[in-house]
Design an enzyme around this catalytic site. Structure first.
Site, PDB file in Angstrom:
ATOM      1  N   ASP A 118       0.852  -1.186   0.000  1.00  0.00           N
ATOM      2  CA  ASP A 118       0.000   0.000   0.000  1.00  0.00           C
ATOM      3  C   ASP A 118       0.890   1.240   0.000  1.00  0.00           C
ATOM      4  O   ASP A 118       1.747   1.397   0.869  1.00  0.00           O
ATOM      5  CB  ASP A 118      -0.890  -0.006   1.249  1.00  0.00           C
ATOM      6  CG  ASP A 118      -2.010   1.015   1.182  1.00  0.00           C
ATOM      7  OD1 ASP A 118      -1.789   2.117   0.632  1.00  0.00           O
ATOM      8  OD2 ASP A 118      -3.107   0.716   1.686  1.00  0.00           O
ATOM      9  N   LYS A 122      -0.593   9.870   1.369  1.00  0.00           N
ATOM     10  CA  LYS A 122      -0.680  11.100   2.154  1.00  0.00           C
ATOM     11  C   LYS A 122       0.493  11.188   3.135  1.00  0.00           C
ATOM     12  O   LYS A 122       0.859  10.212   3.776  1.00  0.00           O
ATOM     13  CB  LYS A 122      -2.003  11.161   2.905  1.00  0.00           C
ATOM     14  CG  LYS A 122      -3.211  11.254   1.976  1.00  0.00           C
ATOM     15  CD  LYS A 122      -4.509  11.359   2.752  1.00  0.00           C
ATOM     16  CE  LYS A 122      -5.699  11.457   1.789  1.00  0.00           C
ATOM     17  NZ  LYS A 122      -6.989  11.549   2.514  1.00  0.00           N
ATOM     18  N   ASP A 154       4.105  -0.623  -8.551  1.00  0.00           N
ATOM     19  CA  ASP A 154       3.683   0.092  -9.753  1.00  0.00           C
ATOM     20  C   ASP A 154       3.597   1.589  -9.483  1.00  0.00           C
ATOM     21  O   ASP A 154       3.328   2.374 -10.394  1.00  0.00           O
ATOM     22  CB  ASP A 154       2.309  -0.399 -10.205  1.00  0.00           C
ATOM     23  CG  ASP A 154       1.229  -0.017  -9.195  1.00  0.00           C
ATOM     24  OD1 ASP A 154       1.354  -0.419  -8.007  1.00  0.00           O
ATOM     25  OD2 ASP A 154       0.275   0.684  -9.559  1.00  0.00           O
ATOM     26  N   THR A 191       3.130 -11.075  -9.413  1.00  0.00           N
ATOM     27  CA  THR A 191       2.018 -11.174  -8.477  1.00  0.00           C
ATOM     28  C   THR A 191       0.725 -10.944  -9.253  1.00  0.00           C
ATOM     29  O   THR A 191       0.737 -10.543 -10.421  1.00  0.00           O
ATOM     30  CB  THR A 191       2.120 -10.120  -7.359  1.00  0.00           C
ATOM     31  OG1 THR A 191       1.802  -8.833  -7.895  1.00  0.00           O
ATOM     32  CG2 THR A 191       3.525 -10.084  -6.758  1.00  0.00           C
ATOM     33  N   TYR A 193      -1.406  -8.535  -8.685  1.00  0.00           N
ATOM     34  CA  TYR A 193      -1.453  -7.102  -8.963  1.00  0.00           C
ATOM     35  C   TYR A 193      -0.539  -6.746 -10.130  1.00  0.00           C
ATOM     36  O   TYR A 193      -0.890  -5.943 -10.992  1.00  0.00           O
ATOM     37  CB  TYR A 193      -1.022  -6.298  -7.727  1.00  0.00           C
ATOM     38  CG  TYR A 193      -2.107  -6.110  -6.707  1.00  0.00           C
ATOM     39  CD1 TYR A 193      -3.252  -5.382  -6.988  1.00  0.00           C
ATOM     40  CD2 TYR A 193      -1.982  -6.644  -5.431  1.00  0.00           C
ATOM     41  CE1 TYR A 193      -4.251  -5.203  -6.056  1.00  0.00           C
ATOM     42  CE2 TYR A 193      -2.968  -6.479  -4.472  1.00  0.00           C
ATOM     43  CZ  TYR A 193      -4.109  -5.748  -4.784  1.00  0.00           C
ATOM     44  OH  TYR A 193      -5.092  -5.566  -3.846  1.00  0.00           O
ATOM     45  N   GLU A 194       0.623  -7.328 -10.159  1.00  0.00           N
ATOM     46  CA  GLU A 194       1.597  -7.023 -11.206  1.00  0.00           C
ATOM     47  C   GLU A 194       1.046  -7.362 -12.578  1.00  0.00           C
ATOM     48  O   GLU A 194       1.192  -6.588 -13.536  1.00  0.00           O
ATOM     49  CB  GLU A 194       2.887  -7.796 -10.940  1.00  0.00           C
ATOM     50  CG  GLU A 194       4.014  -7.492 -11.893  1.00  0.00           C
ATOM     51  CD  GLU A 194       5.314  -8.166 -11.473  1.00  0.00           C
ATOM     52  OE1 GLU A 194       6.286  -8.081 -12.244  1.00  0.00           O
ATOM     53  OE2 GLU A 194       5.354  -8.767 -10.381  1.00  0.00           O
TER      54      GLU A 194
END
Length: 213
Positions: A118, A122, A154, A191, A193-194
């Site tokens: 993650d 912020k 990413d 992964t 996500y990748e």
């Protein structure tokens, strides 16, 4: 991304103690006993659905792997992969990665993988980033002398932040890639996500950071 709740996940996890280690605190400093050999131990923090850790275990049978994931509804997907592949050199921990010192003694681990963590973009959330100096100290406390972090993301902002954080902590940086899939790097295991991000044409950033002896 909204997490789909799986109320049956915790019961399933308990049915497979050979893959999801119960009471991992008991193995602190004794992971070689659990695996039954003296091979190097690599861990992935935030293992998600387990594609990376299962793929690495297949590719490197001479290394032991532990995938750490705190969400039961996510780690059951990784569990399914281990059951299907019947891999003997990889196990899972259903714990919070911020508690690493509870599960590992100094020198237990040779390498840590951080994949698509993650970004917490912020500024007020900086301390939650897994490459923040507090976490770098945590990793140092469990790694062997000269241990390494292998980092993929990413998110360009997180990558730039992490390079600076690694450098300021005194880690040695190597194999920095600003576009992993077009870099000629061999042996990359994607992964979930990748695969999703790269299919959209997004660049994947990667680097290795080594602690000084």
């Amino acid at each position: 991304m909204r997490l789909r709740n799986k109320p049956w996940a915790e019961d399933k996890i308990k049915q497979y103690p050979q893959y999801v280690v119960p009471e991992p605190e008991k193995w602190r400093g004794k992971w070689r006993e659990l695996f039954g050999n003296s091979r190097p131990l690599h861990i992935e923090i935030g293992t998600g659905k387990g594609r990376f850790i299962a793929g690495m275990a297949e590719q490197h049978p001479d290394i032991n792997f532990l995938g750490i994931e705190r969400q039961p509804s996510v780690i059951v997907s990784a569990l399914d992969k281990l059951i299907e592949k019947e891999l003997g050199n990889v196990k899972l921990l259903n714990v919070d990665g911020s508690r690493l010192r509870d599960f590992f003694a100094k020198g237990d681990v040779e390498r840590i993988y951080l994949n698509f963590s993650d970004p917490w973009p912020k500024k007020r959330h900086e301390k939650r980033r897994l490459t923040y100096r507090m976490f770098l100290k945590l990793y140092e406390d469990i790694l062997v002398e000269g241990g390494e972090i292998h980092f993929k993301t990413d998110n360009q902002g997180l990558f730039e932040y992490s390079l600076q954080s690694f450098s300021e902590y005194g880690l040695l940086l190597k194999n920095i890639s600003l576009d992993l899939h077009n870099s000629g790097f061999e042996g990359n295991i994607m992964t979930e996500y990748e695969e999703k991000f790269s299919a959209k044409g997004q660049r994947i950033y990667r680097c290795e950071a080594k602690y000084r002896n």
